[in-house]
Design an enzyme around this catalytic site. Structure first.
Site, PDB file in Angstrom:
ATOM      1  N   ASN A  77       0.857  -1.192   0.000  1.00  0.00           N
ATOM      2  CA  ASN A  77       0.000   0.000   0.000  1.00  0.00           C
ATOM      3  C   ASN A  77       0.895   1.245   0.000  1.00  0.00           C
ATOM      4  O   ASN A  77       1.725   1.416   0.903  1.00  0.00           O
ATOM      5  CB  ASN A  77      -0.873  -0.061   1.258  1.00  0.00           C
ATOM      6  CG  ASN A  77      -1.801   1.127   1.386  1.00  0.00           C
ATOM      7  OD1 ASN A  77      -1.403   2.256   1.152  1.00  0.00           O
ATOM      8  ND2 ASN A  77      -3.030   0.882   1.782  1.00  0.00           N
TER       9      ASN A  77
ATOM     10  N   HIS B 242       0.881   6.166   1.960  1.00  0.00           N
ATOM     11  CA  HIS B 242       1.605   7.114   2.813  1.00  0.00           C
ATOM     12  C   HIS B 242       2.784   7.781   2.116  1.00  0.00           C
ATOM     13  O   HIS B 242       3.347   8.733   2.640  1.00  0.00           O
ATOM     14  CB  HIS B 242       1.969   6.466   4.148  1.00  0.00           C
ATOM     15  CG  HIS B 242       0.719   6.173   4.931  1.00  0.00           C
ATOM     16  ND1 HIS B 242      -0.206   7.158   5.218  1.00  0.00           N
ATOM     17  CD2 HIS B 242       0.208   5.020   5.413  1.00  0.00           C
ATOM     18  CE1 HIS B 242      -1.225   6.614   5.859  1.00  0.00           C
ATOM     19  NE2 HIS B 242      -1.003   5.330   5.998  1.00  0.00           N
TER      20      HIS B 242
ATOM     21  N   HIS C  78      -5.797   3.444  -1.408  1.00  0.00           N
ATOM     22  CA  HIS C  78      -7.122   3.743  -0.862  1.00  0.00           C
ATOM     23  C   HIS C  78      -7.484   5.142  -1.330  1.00  0.00           C
ATOM     24  O   HIS C  78      -6.867   6.124  -0.914  1.00  0.00           O
ATOM     25  CB  HIS C  78      -7.042   3.679   0.674  1.00  0.00           C
ATOM     26  CG  HIS C  78      -8.351   3.918   1.366  1.00  0.00           C
ATOM     27  ND1 HIS C  78      -8.494   3.773   2.721  1.00  0.00           N
ATOM     28  CD2 HIS C  78      -9.576   4.293   0.904  1.00  0.00           C
ATOM     29  CE1 HIS C  78      -9.749   4.037   3.065  1.00  0.00           C
ATOM     30  NE2 HIS C  78     -10.415   4.371   1.980  1.00  0.00           N
TER      31      HIS C  78
ATOM     32  N   ARG D 107      -9.598   7.868  -0.849  1.00  0.00           N
ATOM     33  CA  ARG D 107     -10.556   8.312   0.179  1.00  0.00           C
ATOM     34  C   ARG D 107     -11.452   9.406  -0.358  1.00  0.00           C
ATOM     35  O   ARG D 107     -11.056  10.178  -1.235  1.00  0.00           O
ATOM     36  CB  ARG D 107      -9.803   8.842   1.400  1.00  0.00           C
ATOM     37  CG  ARG D 107      -9.272   7.744   2.298  1.00  0.00           C
ATOM     38  CD  ARG D 107      -8.620   8.342   3.526  1.00  0.00           C
ATOM     39  NE  ARG D 107      -8.416   7.334   4.541  1.00  0.00           N
ATOM     40  CZ  ARG D 107      -9.270   7.064   5.520  1.00  0.00           C
ATOM     41  NH1 ARG D 107     -10.380   7.764   5.654  1.00  0.00           N
ATOM     42  NH2 ARG D 107      -9.009   6.129   6.400  1.00  0.00           N
TER      43      ARG D 107
ATOM     44  N   ARG E  83      -7.281  12.621   0.937  1.00  0.00           N
ATOM     45  CA  ARG E  83      -6.220  13.144   1.807  1.00  0.00           C
ATOM     46  C   ARG E  83      -4.833  12.661   1.394  1.00  0.00           C
ATOM     47  O   ARG E  83      -3.844  13.270   1.747  1.00  0.00           O
ATOM     48  CB  ARG E  83      -6.476  12.794   3.265  1.00  0.00           C
ATOM     49  CG  ARG E  83      -6.340  11.331   3.573  1.00  0.00           C
ATOM     50  CD  ARG E  83      -6.453  11.051   5.043  1.00  0.00           C
ATOM     51  NE  ARG E  83      -7.791  11.270   5.538  1.00  0.00           N
ATOM     52  CZ  ARG E  83      -8.247  10.745   6.667  1.00  0.00           C
ATOM     53  NH1 ARG E  83      -7.444  10.011   7.411  1.00  0.00           N
ATOM     54  NH2 ARG E  83      -9.474  10.958   7.073  1.00  0.00           N
TER      55      ARG E  83
ATOM     56  N   GLU F  64      -8.802   0.108  -2.405  1.00  0.00           N
ATOM     57  CA  GLU F  64      -9.633   0.147  -1.189  1.00  0.00           C
ATOM     58  C   GLU F  64     -10.566   1.328  -1.323  1.00  0.00           C
ATOM     59  O   GLU F  64     -10.141   2.423  -1.735  1.00  0.00           O
ATOM     60  CB  GLU F  64      -8.761   0.388   0.045  1.00  0.00           C
ATOM     61  CG  GLU F  64      -7.985  -0.795   0.492  1.00  0.00           C
ATOM     62  CD  GLU F  64      -7.047  -0.434   1.622  1.00  0.00           C
ATOM     63  OE1 GLU F  64      -7.209   0.636   2.264  1.00  0.00           O
ATOM     64  OE2 GLU F  64      -6.136  -1.216   1.864  1.00  0.00           O
TER      65      GLU F  64
ATOM     66  N   THR G 158      -8.037   3.598   8.644  1.00  0.00           N
ATOM     67  CA  THR G 158      -9.247   2.779   8.747  1.00  0.00           C
ATOM     68  C   THR G 158      -9.260   2.120  10.131  1.00  0.00           C
ATOM     69  O   THR G 158      -8.336   1.389  10.471  1.00  0.00           O
ATOM     70  CB  THR G 158      -9.240   1.691   7.655  1.00  0.00           C
ATOM     71  OG1 THR G 158      -8.848   2.300   6.431  1.00  0.00           O
ATOM     72  CG2 THR G 158     -10.602   1.064   7.507  1.00  0.00           C
TER      73      THR G 158
ATOM     74  N   GLU H 130     -10.716  -9.512   3.797  1.00  0.00           N
ATOM     75  CA  GLU H 130      -9.426  -9.129   4.356  1.00  0.00           C
ATOM     76  C   GLU H 130      -9.660  -9.004   5.844  1.00  0.00           C
ATOM     77  O   GLU H 130     -10.459  -8.165   6.297  1.00  0.00           O
ATOM     78  CB  GLU H 130      -8.933  -7.799   3.780  1.00  0.00           C
ATOM     79  CG  GLU H 130      -7.580  -7.427   4.410  1.00  0.00           C
ATOM     80  CD  GLU H 130      -7.007  -6.129   3.865  1.00  0.00           C
ATOM     81  OE1 GLU H 130      -7.235  -5.806   2.681  1.00  0.00           O
ATOM     82  OE2 GLU H 130      -6.329  -5.433   4.653  1.00  0.00           O
TER      83      GLU H 130
ATOM     84  N   HIS I 169      -3.390  -4.554   8.039  1.00  0.00           N
ATOM     85  CA  HIS I 169      -3.461  -3.436   8.976  1.00  0.00           C
ATOM     86  C   HIS I 169      -2.491  -3.615  10.140  1.00  0.00           C
ATOM     87  O   HIS I 169      -2.590  -4.575  10.892  1.00  0.00           O
ATOM     88  CB  HIS I 169      -4.869  -3.188   9.527  1.00  0.00           C
ATOM     89  CG  HIS I 169      -5.120  -1.718   9.708  1.00  0.00           C
ATOM     90  ND1 HIS I 169      -4.564  -1.001  10.725  1.00  0.00           N
ATOM     91  CD2 HIS I 169      -5.801  -0.839   8.962  1.00  0.00           C
ATOM     92  CE1 HIS I 169      -4.917   0.262  10.604  1.00  0.00           C
ATOM     93  NE2 HIS I 169      -5.662   0.395   9.531  1.00  0.00           N
TER      94      HIS I 169
HETATM   95  N1  PXP Z   1      -5.785  -3.015   4.680  1.00  0.00           N
HETATM   96  C1  PXP Z   1      -6.701  -2.043   4.785  1.00  0.00           C
HETATM   97  C2  PXP Z   1      -8.120  -2.369   4.471  1.00  0.00           C
HETATM   98  C3  PXP Z   1      -6.340  -0.738   5.160  1.00  0.00           C
HETATM   99  O1  PXP Z   1      -7.281   0.229   5.251  1.00  0.00           O
HETATM  100  C4  PXP Z   1      -4.977  -0.457   5.393  1.00  0.00           C
HETATM  101  C5  PXP Z   1      -4.568   0.942   5.743  1.00  0.00           C
HETATM  102  O2  PXP Z   1      -4.772   1.774   4.666  1.00  0.00           O
HETATM  103  C6  PXP Z   1      -4.056  -1.502   5.246  1.00  0.00           C
HETATM  104  C7  PXP Z   1      -4.488  -2.774   4.921  1.00  0.00           C
HETATM  105  C8  PXP Z   1      -2.602  -1.280   5.434  1.00  0.00           C
HETATM  106  O3  PXP Z   1      -2.352  -1.016   6.782  1.00  0.00           O
HETATM  107  P1  PXP Z   1      -0.935  -0.490   7.235  1.00  0.00           P
HETATM  108  O4  PXP Z   1      -0.712   0.808   6.536  1.00  0.00           O
HETATM  109  O5  PXP Z   1      -1.061  -0.376   8.711  1.00  0.00           O
HETATM  110  O6  PXP Z   1       0.070  -1.534   6.802  1.00  0.00           O
END
Ligand code: PXP
Length: 241
Positions: free
Chosen positions: A7, A10, A43, A45, A49, A70, A101, A151, A191
């Site tokens: 992902n 960030h 994701h 949003r 953001r 996402e 999330t 998930e 997550h």
């Molecule tokens: N899965 C989902 C559904 C999420 O919303 C997120 C955070 O955006 C992640 C996985 C990834 O989580 P992390 O950034 O804590 O690795």
């Protein structure tokens, strides 16, 4: 063997701190692929953001692995996702005020709504996933909703400070994986997973994908810091004859 999907939200969070052009999450996604990521997740949003619509389109056009999106179960996101046609969509709950999330999607009692919402994706052969807590009722409801994947939210395990609670959370996740698989669902995990806690899942079968973002972007900043500073020092030193 489970695969890693990265992902890159960030990377965009850092860019949005200055509302500028760098760092570019699309470039980070390509580098993640070079490193062995077998898919990229963003994701989009409602408040945009971090990831912007442009990145979604560029990723769709340029990735050599799978793109996962996402998204909240809104009409706007459904239109965007159907237009973009990623490999997989994952429905997540979304609150404007949250930092990330927070909980899993509430599926129980919403099976008919979710089933209808997912139908056009399934017609377009887009894989569907629901981000849920490892709660047997939510897993049952996810299966009832006709999703291909769940998930399972690993946040309560990853964030647990107390070792006993952490172990209980891990066991809930393991039981949840078995339950979901018995209902024919494929299982992803995500997550709060990081370079230490991922080891807890090393011998757990039946996981398709690990969805990991924050810890990888954080590590990338750290392992890249010395090199980035060296490059600037070299340039500045070049000012002097
Ligand atoms: N899965 C989902 C559904 C999420 O919303 C997120 C955070 O955006 C992640 C996985 C990834 O989580 P992390 O950034 O804590 O690795």
């Amino acid at each position: 063997m489970p695969v890693l999907v990265v992902n890159v939200d960030h990377v965009a969070t850092i860019r949005q701190a200055r509302m500028g052009r760098e760092p570019e999450p699309v470039t980070a996604a390509h580098l993640a692929e070079l490193g062995g990521a077998q898919g990229i997740i963003v994701h989009l949003r409602e408040d945009r953001r971090h990831i912007q619509d442009r990145a979604l389109q560029l990723l769709r056009e340029t990735l050599s692995t799978n793109l996962h999106l996402e998204m909240a179960a809104t009409r706007e996101m459904q239109d965007i996702a159907l237009r973009t046609s990623p490999h997989m969509i994952c429905l997540v709950p979304e609150k404007r005020e949250e930092l990330t999330t927070e909980g899993g999607l509430e599926c129980q009692g919403r099976e008919a709504f979710i089933r209808d919402y997912l139908a056009p994706f399934q017609e377009q052969n887009i894989c569907t996933s629901l981000f849920i807590d490892a709660d047997p009722h939510q897993i049952d409801a996810a299966a009832e909703s006709g999703a291909d994947y769940v998930e399972i939210h690993t946040g309560s395990f990853a964030d647990a400070k107390d070792v006993v609670i952490r172990q209980q959370e891990l066991e809930k996740i393991i039981t949840g994986i078995g339950h979901a698989r018995s209902l024919g669902l494929k299982v992803n995990l995500g997550h709060g997973l990081n370079y230490k806690n991922i080891l807890a899942f090393a011998r757990i079968p039946d996981v398709s994908e690990y969805s990991i973002g924050h810890s990888i972007v954080s590590r990338a900043v750290m392992v890249g810091m010395a090199r980035a500073v060296e490059q600037m020092v070299r340039i500045i030193n070049g000012f002097v004859d």
